[in-house]
Design a protein around this motif. Structure first.
Motif: not given
Length: 151
Positions: A3-5, A75-76, A81-86
């Motif tokens: 998550q940190y990466h 999680y940034v 929360v960053v959504p996934a790319l389609p």
């Protein structure tokens, strides 16, 4: 740690966009007198590659997270929360984007290494002000060593 990466990757991606725009719309530094065509071309190619890679590496990492069958949310810094790319979710897609992400990251590291070597070569061997102008508080005057406009 993942998550940190990912958080650092999203931060790099966020900062890379204005950096790219700044690069596109700002004036290029002047070449120093005696600077050869090969050296100027190498600098331009390296800078373009680094600008491209600061966008491509995090995007490829985002693709890894988006295509993973595990679908672990990104999680940034535990803030958003960053959504996934389609993108299609599969082990094969995840493996492909993992390889792309790693290859681009290693390529970026190699270019950074040679960029540092070139800056040190300019400073210690050529003794020109290239390195000093890269560091804002040590920047030389424009007319130092007969700088002429870059073409």
């Amino acid at each position: 740690l993942f998550q940190y990466h990912k958080s650092i990757g999203f931060l790099v991606l966020t900062l890379a966009v204005p950096r790219l725009l700044w690069s596109l719309f700002s004036r290029r530094p002047r070449a120093f007198e005696g600077e050869g065509l090969v050296s100027r071309l190498a600098a331009r190619v390296a800078h373009a590659a680094l600008l491209f890679l600061t966008l491509a590496v995090p995007l490829a990492g985002w693709a890894v997270a988006s295509t993973s069958p595990l679908q672990i949310p990104s999680y940034v810094f535990d803030l958003i929360v960053v959504p996934a790319l389609p993108m299609a979710i599969s082990d094969q897609a995840e493996a492909f984007w993992t390889e792309v992400h790693a290859t681009l990251a290693y390529l970026a590291a190699i270019i950074v290494f040679f960029h540092v070597i070139a800056a040190l070569w300019h400073h210690f061997i050529r003794r020109d002000p290239t390195l000093r102008r890269m560091i804002p508080y040590l920047a030389p005057a424009d007319n130092e060593r007969g700088a002429s406009p870059q073409k």
